[in-house]
Design a protein around this motif. Structure first.
Motif, PDB file in Angstrom:
ATOM      1  N   GLU A 173     -54.700  26.287 -12.260  1.00  0.00           N
ATOM      2  CA  GLU A 173     -53.673  25.416 -12.723  1.00  0.00           C
ATOM      3  C   GLU A 173     -52.701  25.378 -11.359  1.00  0.00           C
ATOM      4  OE1 GLU A 173     -50.779  25.136 -16.646  1.00  0.00           O
ATOM      5  OE2 GLU A 173     -52.948  25.683 -16.266  1.00  0.00           O
ATOM      6  N   ALA A 226     -38.062  31.643 -17.412  1.00  0.00           N
ATOM      7  CA  ALA A 226     -37.581  30.179 -16.665  1.00  0.00           C
ATOM      8  C   ALA A 226     -36.575  30.533 -15.925  1.00  0.00           C
ATOM      9  CB  ALA A 226     -37.256  29.146 -18.027  1.00  0.00           C
ATOM     10  N   VAL A 229     -37.843  31.531 -12.517  1.00  0.00           N
ATOM     11  CA  VAL A 229     -38.241  30.613 -11.634  1.00  0.00           C
ATOM     12  C   VAL A 229     -37.499  29.688 -11.174  1.00  0.00           C
ATOM     13  CG1 VAL A 229     -39.734  28.574 -12.070  1.00  0.00           C
ATOM     14  CG2 VAL A 229     -40.396  30.717 -13.212  1.00  0.00           C
ATOM     15  N   ALA A 230     -36.139  29.536 -11.852  1.00  0.00           N
ATOM     16  CA  ALA A 230     -35.065  28.681 -11.377  1.00  0.00           C
ATOM     17  C   ALA A 230     -34.332  28.978 -10.204  1.00  0.00           C
ATOM     18  CB  ALA A 230     -34.256  27.990 -12.420  1.00  0.00           C
ATOM     19  N   LEU A 234     -39.338  29.187  -7.565  1.00  0.00           N
ATOM     20  CA  LEU A 234     -40.515  29.558  -7.400  1.00  0.00           C
ATOM     21  C   LEU A 234     -41.346  28.437  -8.218  1.00  0.00           C
ATOM     22  CD1 LEU A 234     -40.384  33.236  -8.974  1.00  0.00           C
ATOM     23  CD2 LEU A 234     -40.369  32.367  -6.734  1.00  0.00           C
ATOM     24  N   LEU A 235     -42.726  28.267  -7.292  1.00  0.00           N
ATOM     25  CA  LEU A 235     -43.749  27.259  -7.946  1.00  0.00           C
ATOM     26  C   LEU A 235     -44.417  28.092  -9.072  1.00  0.00           C
ATOM     27  CD1 LEU A 235     -45.962  26.124  -4.958  1.00  0.00           C
ATOM     28  CD2 LEU A 235     -44.526  24.913  -6.736  1.00  0.00           C
ATOM     29  N   HIS A 252     -44.306  26.306 -12.689  1.00  0.00           N
ATOM     30  CA  HIS A 252     -42.873  25.884 -12.878  1.00  0.00           C
ATOM     31  C   HIS A 252     -42.779  24.762 -13.722  1.00  0.00           C
ATOM     32  CE1 HIS A 252     -43.851  21.811 -10.804  1.00  0.00           C
ATOM     33  NE2 HIS A 252     -44.976  22.422 -10.393  1.00  0.00           N
ATOM     34  N   ASP A 253     -43.756  24.099 -14.287  1.00  0.00           N
ATOM     35  CA  ASP A 253     -43.600  22.961 -15.188  1.00  0.00           C
ATOM     36  C   ASP A 253     -43.407  23.519 -16.420  1.00  0.00           C
ATOM     37  OD1 ASP A 253     -46.330  23.644 -14.048  1.00  0.00           O
ATOM     38  OD2 ASP A 253     -47.139  21.908 -15.530  1.00  0.00           O
ATOM     39  N   ALA A 255     -42.184  26.369 -17.193  1.00  0.00           N
ATOM     40  CA  ALA A 255     -40.837  26.890 -17.036  1.00  0.00           C
ATOM     41  C   ALA A 255     -39.812  25.998 -17.241  1.00  0.00           C
ATOM     42  CB  ALA A 255     -40.647  27.743 -15.773  1.00  0.00           C
ATOM     43  N   MET A 256     -40.055  24.826 -16.739  1.00  0.00           N
ATOM     44  CA  MET A 256     -39.106  23.831 -17.041  1.00  0.00           C
ATOM     45  C   MET A 256     -39.093  23.338 -18.294  1.00  0.00           C
ATOM     46  SD  MET A 256     -38.470  20.501 -14.528  1.00  0.00           S
ATOM     47  CE  MET A 256     -37.049  19.552 -14.381  1.00  0.00           C
ATOM     48  N   ASP A 257     -40.383  23.274 -19.111  1.00  0.00           N
ATOM     49  CA  ASP A 257     -40.407  22.978 -20.445  1.00  0.00           C
ATOM     50  C   ASP A 257     -39.366  23.895 -21.400  1.00  0.00           C
ATOM     51  OD1 ASP A 257     -41.844  20.835 -19.653  1.00  0.00           O
ATOM     52  OD2 ASP A 257     -43.709  21.549 -20.330  1.00  0.00           O
ATOM     53  N   ALA A 259     -37.258  25.985 -20.332  1.00  0.00           N
ATOM     54  CA  ALA A 259     -35.717  25.814 -20.021  1.00  0.00           C
ATOM     55  C   ALA A 259     -35.242  24.729 -20.926  1.00  0.00           C
ATOM     56  CB  ALA A 259     -35.369  25.507 -18.579  1.00  0.00           C
ATOM     57  N   GLU A 260     -35.876  23.546 -20.949  1.00  0.00           N
ATOM     58  CA  GLU A 260     -35.255  22.350 -21.811  1.00  0.00           C
ATOM     59  C   GLU A 260     -35.226  22.525 -23.338  1.00  0.00           C
ATOM     60  OE1 GLU A 260     -36.704  17.909 -21.119  1.00  0.00           O
ATOM     61  OE2 GLU A 260     -36.860  17.936 -23.103  1.00  0.00           O
TER      62      GLU A 260
ATOM     63  N   ARG B 194     -54.348  19.960  -2.689  1.00  0.00           N
ATOM     64  CA  ARG B 194     -55.538  20.421  -3.185  1.00  0.00           C
ATOM     65  C   ARG B 194     -56.767  19.475  -3.097  1.00  0.00           C
ATOM     66  NH1 ARG B 194     -56.309  22.739  -9.264  1.00  0.00           N
ATOM     67  NH2 ARG B 194     -54.039  23.129  -9.442  1.00  0.00           N
ATOM     68  N   ASP B 233     -44.822  16.609 -14.994  1.00  0.00           N
ATOM     69  CA  ASP B 233     -45.148  17.995 -14.420  1.00  0.00           C
ATOM     70  C   ASP B 233     -45.384  17.535 -12.887  1.00  0.00           C
ATOM     71  OD1 ASP B 233     -45.165  18.849 -16.999  1.00  0.00           O
ATOM     72  OD2 ASP B 233     -47.120  18.912 -17.304  1.00  0.00           O
ATOM     73  N   LEU B 235     -44.561  17.991  -8.652  1.00  0.00           N
ATOM     74  CA  LEU B 235     -44.111  19.252  -7.746  1.00  0.00           C
ATOM     75  C   LEU B 235     -43.035  18.500  -7.100  1.00  0.00           C
ATOM     76  CD1 LEU B 235     -47.176  20.652  -5.850  1.00  0.00           C
ATOM     77  CD2 LEU B 235     -45.259  21.736  -6.898  1.00  0.00           C
ATOM     78  N   HIS B 252     -39.367  19.794  -7.036  1.00  0.00           N
ATOM     79  CA  HIS B 252     -39.228  20.273  -8.654  1.00  0.00           C
ATOM     80  C   HIS B 252     -38.410  21.244  -8.997  1.00  0.00           C
ATOM     81  CE1 HIS B 252     -40.927  24.412  -7.945  1.00  0.00           C
ATOM     82  NE2 HIS B 252     -41.597  23.740  -7.110  1.00  0.00           N
ATOM     83  N   MET B 256     -35.042  20.945 -11.182  1.00  0.00           N
ATOM     84  CA  MET B 256     -34.823  21.879 -12.345  1.00  0.00           C
ATOM     85  C   MET B 256     -33.467  22.119 -12.355  1.00  0.00           C
ATOM     86  SD  MET B 256     -37.009  25.180 -13.490  1.00  0.00           S
ATOM     87  CE  MET B 256     -36.932  25.944 -14.606  1.00  0.00           C
ATOM     88  N   ASP B 257     -32.730  22.319 -11.189  1.00  0.00           N
ATOM     89  CA  ASP B 257     -31.289  22.676 -10.954  1.00  0.00           C
ATOM     90  C   ASP B 257     -30.443  21.440 -11.657  1.00  0.00           C
ATOM     91  OD1 ASP B 257     -31.966  24.845  -9.619  1.00  0.00           O
ATOM     92  OD2 ASP B 257     -31.372  24.006  -7.855  1.00  0.00           O
ATOM     93  N   ARG B 347     -28.038  14.756 -28.466  1.00  0.00           N
ATOM     94  CA  ARG B 347     -29.249  15.440 -27.670  1.00  0.00           C
ATOM     95  C   ARG B 347     -30.517  14.797 -27.632  1.00  0.00           C
ATOM     96  NH1 ARG B 347     -30.132  18.594 -23.366  1.00  0.00           N
ATOM     97  NH2 ARG B 347     -31.932  19.825 -23.365  1.00  0.00           N
TER      98      ARG B 347
END
Lengths: 457, 457
Positions: A173, A226, A229-230, A234-235, A252-253, A255-257, A259-260, B194, B233, B235, B252, B256-257, B347
């Motif tokens: 991943e 999450a 990570v924020a 972190l990646l 991270h992606d 984790a972002m989901d 968080a949302e 990658r 998703d 980076l 990213h 996220m912030d 929302r």
């Protein structure tokens, strides 16, 4: 052209091509779209009347790898609808192409017979891994982690590790954060691909790696994952089991989901709405009703206390009907100020800004702020009190305003801490709950003050 | 031990060492802490009485690179307090080590004289870049992007590109996503590290790169940037100017912030609280007062309409005082249901689930759901109506409940769309605003129904 308009246009192109059985256009248009966009378009199509058939037909036209990708963007219900129409053979091919976390999620949706059948046809290693990933409780790190990470055995050199990265690249991943494990599979360090690329080829990863790794336990709550990570930018964050063995990573992606969706849940909870399984425009009506009705009806009964309070003070009201004039104003203001205070505390707790130990400090601050707010609002309302009912009424109203706003704000601020102490989610201290509590108290405060002052006057 | 407890302990160790001038312990303990944690500890210390002196002393003990890192985690006000005590020479050294986006943010906080002085001492290229980054409007992609990205000239081979990555690695914010630019600096493609690592060394990046790049304009709103990063998703997302030239990237973690602070802002707006510049436990009291008082006082006046409504129906009330008993209940229920509907819509719009075109669809859904909710609540309250005031009052109350809940819900659902149409932020349709509007309407609806039914009865 906005994103939505572009998607609507692309959808029409796809549907028209499907209608005319124009496979040339389909095979040309589909690969140009991104998986996230195809997912949204398909979701839209599936919702329409007779849409499921067209949804299935379009899924069929996607190359297997693409299909696996798109599936990850679809809601569970639609994944299930798709899987129901597919033979085990075809399903296995797609499952194989999915990322390990999404595969486990889809697997968990299938009924037991189907699951057993599929497992029997898998290679042993694959089966064990799928069973393991599918076994973690929802909402934990285990449930959102992937097992497609790059593990580097301790003792390897930089050039060996680079070789390993190249080999693993197609399946992992992320290849940008590498995890060094000992012979027992325990996580002993981490290294970024960036560090690896600039290091001397003969150096050992053990001498380069960071030993103090930020990791989470497999049963850690996903919100906390999450948050970490924020916080540390972190990646990906490694997930370890009770024996400190590396079992997965959360990227991270993902984790972002989390968080949302947690933010959405918090916002909805702030209005006493239960967690929705999908967006508000798509969730079934019955579900929307159910998620809203519980608190509304409960609050109907809570509101009766306000009524009871009014009944108790019937004599005071009969003597001075002008008092009723200010009733919605006073309890409304207290409710608004209290809901603000509760919201500030709940969100502060959710983002980690407010800890349990900050209770005393926040109380002192709220006392000052709410006192000032109450005074300001009392000054605003006093002239109207004089106009409508004379000086005594104005005094009653202004004094009540200060007390109600102060009381409401302190209640709103403290309630999340109290709920947290008894083990509830602080977000239960929602605006409707706080408002209703303050409504009832406000009636009592107002008419008590009125009875006292008017009797004396 | 929780994160907060660990930090509190580390803070005591640092403070004790500082007290005893124990530089050995300080120089040993500080490097072991992560920048995010040092930032939080320092923020905590700075808040205490006489804390600023200790905060400065601890900052001094940090190696320059670390200090630059930690600064990025501190609130602007504290960065400014730190910079005020530092000579230009020392400040320049730290600025140089900061990432370009954080450097521009700090730079923007300084007063003009200081900025001019610093700029004069910088190399030309550095100066131009800093001036450029500092010039973008807050809240846009330009203001949160960094210029520390890896650009690969079109035409390079894979091995040349890998070499470039190794050279840039120490300074770039991310080396995992590479941007291919033509001789004019225009973004023509993107390639992940990658892909680069598994490609044939002699291949050209132009043959490998993805040409259909997701990018944002430099003046795009930061919410939209965060939404795209999450949706696809990514980076990092490249930022381009009006001539399609690559000018920066948003990574990213910065996205996220943004997403987190936007969620907090939305939640606060939902309670009519202005945007806070820091966490609720730290923001100055005066600011907290200011951010809350505006709407509260405004709503005081709005609430007077409810009062005026009551005054108008004084005869009806005098004839049947039992009606007052149900007043808080009815308007409270309408307000709760309406606030729920508004929250769901706001929302949904913020997460992109609800678009302007969904207006009609949502209206139909809300009509059904709110109707059912109103009926349920009417059934719950009818028996109490019979108990307290007889059948006619029960009928008035039950009928009013259905109408008020339905009206409130539809108003709550539509208001965000209306506000959006006139160019306001839909989140202005906050719970307090919706509740207050419904309070006033609820009084009119209730007493109108009462007057009509009681006159007939």
């Amino acid at each position: 052209m906005s994103l939505n308009e572009t998607l609507t246009e692309q959808k029409s192109v796809l549907l028209a091509a499907l209608e005319q059985d124009d496979t040339g256009t389909l095979d040309e248009a589909l690969p140009e779209l991104r998986a996230a966009d195809i997912g949204e378009i398909l979701e839209d199509i599936a919702e329409e009347e007779e849409g499921l058939v067209r949804f299935q037909a379009l899924m069929e036209r996607l190359p297997i790898e693409r299909r696996a990708n798109v599936l990850g963007y679809l809601p569970g219900e639609l994944q299930l609808a798709w899987a129901a129409e597919i033979a085990d053979d075809a399903l296995l091919l797609v499952l194989e192409e999915m990322s390990s976390d999404e595969r486990a999620d889809l697997f968990n949706l299938l009924d037991e017979d189907r699951r057993e059948g599929l497992l029997r046809r898998m290679a042993r290693q694959e089966r064990e891994e799928l069973k393991r990933l599918a076994s973690y409780e929802e909402g934990t790190a285990g449930a959102i982690m992937t097992s497609d990470y790059v593990a580097i055995p301790s003792g390897m050199t930089v050039s060996q590790a680079l070789m390993r990265v190249r080999q693993t690249a197609p399946d992992a991943e992320t290849v940008y954060q590498l995890y060094i494990v000992d012979t027992e599979g325990r996580l002993v360090g981490t290294l970024s691909l960036r560090q690896l690329m600039v290091a001397r080829p003969g150096a050992r990863v053990d001498d380069l790696m960071i030993k103090d790794v930020i990791s989470v336990a497999v049963d850690e709550e996903q919100e906390e994952v999450a948050r970490l990570v924020a916080r540390y930018d972190l990646l990906a964050i490694p997930v370890i089991d009770a024996e400190a063995r590396l079992v997965g990573i959360v990227t991270h992606d993902d984790a972002m989901d989390v968080a949302e969706s947690e933010a959405t849940e918090d916002i909805h909870k702030g209005m006493s709405i239960g967690a929705l399984e999908d967006g508000v425009s798509r969730v079934p009506l019955w579900s929307l009703y159910r998620k809203r009705v519980f608190w509304l009806v409960l609050l109907v009964f809570a509101n009766l206390f306000s009524g009871a309070g009014i009944a108790y003070f019937e004599d005071t009201i009969a003597a001075q009907v002008a008092l009723v004039f200010f009733l919605p104003l006073l309890i409304g203001s207290g409710g608004n100020a209290g809901a603000q205070a509760a919201t500030l505390t709940v969100r502060g707790m959710a983002t980690g800004d407010v800890g349990v130990k900050d209770w005393g400090k926040l109380l002192g601050r709220e006392l000052l702020v709410a006192g000032s707010l109450g005074l300001t609002m009392a000054l605003a309302v006093a002239p109207i009190g004089i106009m409508r009912g004379g000086e005594t009424v104005a005094m009653v109203v202004a004094f009540s305003m200060v007390v109600i706003v102060l009381f409401g704000s302190l209640l709103g601020m403290c309630l999340p801490f109290i709920l947290n102490r008894i083990g509830w989610d602080p977000a239960t201290a929602s605006a409707p709950l706080v408002t209703t509590l303050i409504d009832a108290s406000g009636v009592l405060i107002y008419f008590s003050i009125a009875t006292a002052l008017l009797a004396g006057g």
